[in-house]
Write an enzyme that holds these catalytic residues in place. Structure first.
Site, mmCIF file in Angstrom:
data_model
loop_
_atom_site.group_PDB
_atom_site.id
_atom_site.type_symbol
_atom_site.label_atom_id
_atom_site.label_comp_id
_atom_site.label_asym_id
_atom_site.label_seq_id
_atom_site.Cartn_x
_atom_site.Cartn_y
_atom_site.Cartn_z
ATOM 1 N N ARG A 1 38.214 43.605 23.362
ATOM 2 C CA ARG A 1 37.977 43.048 24.705
ATOM 3 C C ARG A 1 36.897 41.968 24.667
ATOM 4 O O ARG A 1 36.984 40.978 25.388
ATOM 5 C CB ARG A 1 37.597 44.180 25.660
ATOM 6 C CG ARG A 1 37.265 43.698 27.059
ATOM 7 C CD ARG A 1 37.108 44.875 28.007
ATOM 8 N NE ARG A 1 36.588 44.497 29.304
ATOM 9 C CZ ARG A 1 36.174 45.364 30.223
ATOM 10 N NH1 ARG A 1 36.231 46.672 29.973
ATOM 11 N NH2 ARG A 1 35.713 44.964 31.383
ATOM 12 N N ASN B 1 45.771 49.174 30.549
ATOM 13 C CA ASN B 1 45.879 47.791 31.022
ATOM 14 C C ASN B 1 46.476 46.861 29.969
ATOM 15 O O ASN B 1 46.404 47.165 28.784
ATOM 16 C CB ASN B 1 44.475 47.285 31.377
ATOM 17 C CG ASN B 1 44.118 47.622 32.810
ATOM 18 O OD1 ASN B 1 44.944 47.512 33.700
ATOM 19 N ND2 ASN B 1 42.878 48.024 33.020
ATOM 20 N N CYS C 1 46.306 52.331 39.211
ATOM 21 C CA CYS C 1 45.063 51.562 39.206
ATOM 22 C C CYS C 1 44.164 52.130 40.302
ATOM 23 O O CYS C 1 44.651 52.625 41.312
ATOM 24 C CB CYS C 1 45.392 50.097 39.498
ATOM 25 S SG CYS C 1 43.935 49.058 39.632
ATOM 26 N N HIS D 1 46.534 44.253 40.002
ATOM 27 C CA HIS D 1 45.381 43.341 40.069
ATOM 28 C C HIS D 1 45.742 42.017 40.743
ATOM 29 O O HIS D 1 45.050 41.009 40.551
ATOM 30 C CB HIS D 1 44.773 43.093 38.667
ATOM 31 C CG HIS D 1 44.119 44.323 38.091
ATOM 32 N ND1 HIS D 1 43.448 44.310 36.887
ATOM 33 C CD2 HIS D 1 44.007 45.599 38.564
ATOM 34 C CE1 HIS D 1 42.979 45.525 36.637
ATOM 35 N NE2 HIS D 1 43.310 46.327 37.643
ATOM 36 N N TYR E 1 40.470 41.166 42.553
ATOM 37 C CA TYR E 1 40.823 40.278 41.445
ATOM 38 C C TYR E 1 41.330 38.911 41.908
ATOM 39 O O TYR E 1 41.388 37.975 41.107
ATOM 40 C CB TYR E 1 41.873 40.933 40.541
ATOM 41 C CG TYR E 1 41.290 41.988 39.610
ATOM 42 C CD1 TYR E 1 40.859 41.646 38.334
ATOM 43 C CD2 TYR E 1 41.176 43.319 39.999
ATOM 44 C CE1 TYR E 1 40.333 42.603 37.469
ATOM 45 C CE2 TYR E 1 40.650 44.278 39.149
ATOM 46 C CZ TYR E 1 40.225 43.917 37.876
ATOM 47 O OH TYR E 1 39.700 44.860 37.024
#
Ligand code: NAD
Ligand code: G6P
Ligand code: MN
Length: 435
Positions: free
Chosen positions: A93, A147, A169, A199, A255
């Site tokens: 990440r 994700n 989520c 998102h 988001y």
């Protein structure tokens, strides 16, 4: 009696999940919980797994908690399989965030170049899990948290053929609580309709008298006097443009900031990048602190520190969905599920994130219909981008990957798309078997 397997069991979120099961002990006849991880996550699994065992014991329950690196043993005859794994762990990440930012382009866990690479790494793994499930637990439900949850769920349903998949989520739960608080009306006395993709969804809200309260909420949350608060720990609280949201007539999700006020979010992200404090870097420290806490042999409840992570209320989604399927509770939830015409602007066979009751046979979305033109175009681009990412992930197709990069609104097309793609392909090569 239920057997539940959790893949990525070494996650620091596991105590959240265990707490959710304990809260629902009267509606969930659990016999076995299997936490599965891989060699790289062994230590985390052992630490958080011991903590899970303490929590179950402290609640006076006789559930068996198994810790294993043997996925097949965990899947055998499971009733529910939940997934919360991160291929390449937080170091991957960090690359997803920092490499784009080093070129002045947004880098984020599930959005833009980083989100697409998380999909490239994750989709082959979810399809492998499904292959095992076909053999070992053909009737199980797959509850996906991994994700980018929308794309991973679409890959599972459409390409893996696992129809009994629900993508979840915590973001919608936060928005429900935010609306209830702002209006001063209990959440259960409000009716919500969410629609979009993971998102990237909007919602509308009504009260018990049948009055729509959406515009009022837009004023209360995003109005000129407000500070445009984000309830998400992981998203910078930059204010939306009130006039634009008012014109939209729907409440955005947190988001949407990356798209509606991309330049502001980019500016903030670059500041974090320069300080060595992108979200993944911060989370790595939080995670280390959490695991220090989990090592305490007297800790047998979820510590407050876990609220520093973006995934609070995670278990309100996962455990409630399982309880609702098992008991045909029909809890009104927001789930990533097959569209089937729910949103008329998007393909029938794609996955959308929408509201509806969760029954014994799964999610039954409320019809949404069409989006206003101001939302229609962008959601169609986003979905086309997702479909292209999934195709690239499965086929390992460079052209498709480049196409996805080119159409993703957060990646400038042309030379930059190619530069970023090439650099990320090299950085992540160990986790990209298909490319
Ligand atoms: P993490 O880095 O702690 O990873 C969890 C575990 O997955 C690790 O212990 C790791 O070893 C393991 N893992 C990696 N590859 C694996 C594989 N092939 N098989 C089994 N286990 C594997 O991650 P985290 O921060 O706890 O988040 C876990 C996942 O859940 C991420 O994908 C994250 O994006 C997602 N998440 C989603 C939501 C949501 O709203 N849907 C909320 C929170 C977290
Ligand atoms: C929210 C999102 C998740 C995301 C998380 C990041 O909860 O819904 O999908 O993974 O935030 O939180 P973190 O603490 O890892 O930055
Ligand atoms: Mn999420």
């Amino acid at each position: 009696a239920l057997k539940i397997a959790t893949i990525g069991g070494g996650s620091s979120y596991t105590p959240e999940l265990i707490e959710g099961y304990i809260k629902r002990k009267d509606e969930l006849p659990i016999k076995e919980i299997w936490l599965v991880d891989i060699e790289a996550g062994k230590e985390k699994l052992e630490t958080v797994g011991a903590m899970a065992k303490r929590m179950v014991k402290a609640a006076g329950l006789d559930w068996e908690v198994h810790l294993t690196l043997d996925r097949r043993a965990a899947l055998k005859d499971a009733d529910f399989v939940s997934t919360q794994f991160r291929v390449g762990l937080l170091d991957a990440r960090i690359k997803d965030e920092r490499i784009p930012l080093s070129h002045g382009v947004l880098g984020q866990e599930t959005n833009g170049a980083g989100g697409m690479f998380k999909a490239f790494r994750t989709i082959p793994v979810i399809l492998g899990i499904i292959e095992d499930m076909k053999e070992l637990c053909p009737d199980a439900w797959l509850v996906n948290f991994t994700n980018p949850a929308g794309m991973v769920t679409e890959a599972a349903i459409k390409h893996g053929g696992w129809k009994k998949t629900a993508g979840l989520c915590n973001v919608p739960i936060g928005h429900r609580k935010q609306a209830a608080e702002k209006l001063g009306i209990p959440e259960d006395d409000l009716f919500f309709k969410f629609a979009g993709i993971n998102h990237f969804h909007w919602h509308r809200v009504w009260d018990k008298q049948g009055n729509e309260r959406t515009q009022e909420l837009i004023d209360l949350i995003y109005g000129p006097q407000e500070d445009s608060e984000s309830h998400l720990k992981n998203i910078h609280n930059a204010p939306f443009h009130y006039e634009q949201i008012k014109d939209l007539g729907m409440l955005p999700c947190g988001y949407h900031r990356y798209y509606y006020i991309e330049d502001e979010m980019l500016k903030h992200s670059i500041e974090e990048f320069e300080k060595g404090e992108t979200r993944a870097q911060v989370v790595k420290e939080t995670e280390a602190r959490l695991f220090e806490l989990y090592k305490d042999p007297n800790l047998d409840y979820k510590p407050k520190e876990l609220e520093q992570r973006g995934g609070t209320h995670y278990s309100d989604a996962a455990c409630e969905l399982i309880a609702s399927i098992h008991n045909d509770k029909r809890t009104d939830m927001v789930v990533s599920t097959e569209n089937n015409g729910t949103i008329t602007d998007l393909p029938y066979d794609c996955v959308v994130e929408v509201s509806g009751p969760v029954t014994a046979h799964g999610h039954e979305p409320y019809n949404w219909g069409a989006f206003p033109p101001a939302a229609r175009g962008i959601i169609q681009v986003m979905k086309g981008m997702e479909e292209t990412v999934i195709r690239a992930a499965i086929d390992g197709d460079y052209g498709a990957a480049l196409h996805a990069f080119t159409i993703n609104p957060l990646v400038p097309g042309g030379a930059m798309a190619k530069t970023l793609l090439d650099e990320l392909l090299i950085a992540h090569k160990d986790h990209l078997p298909n490319f």
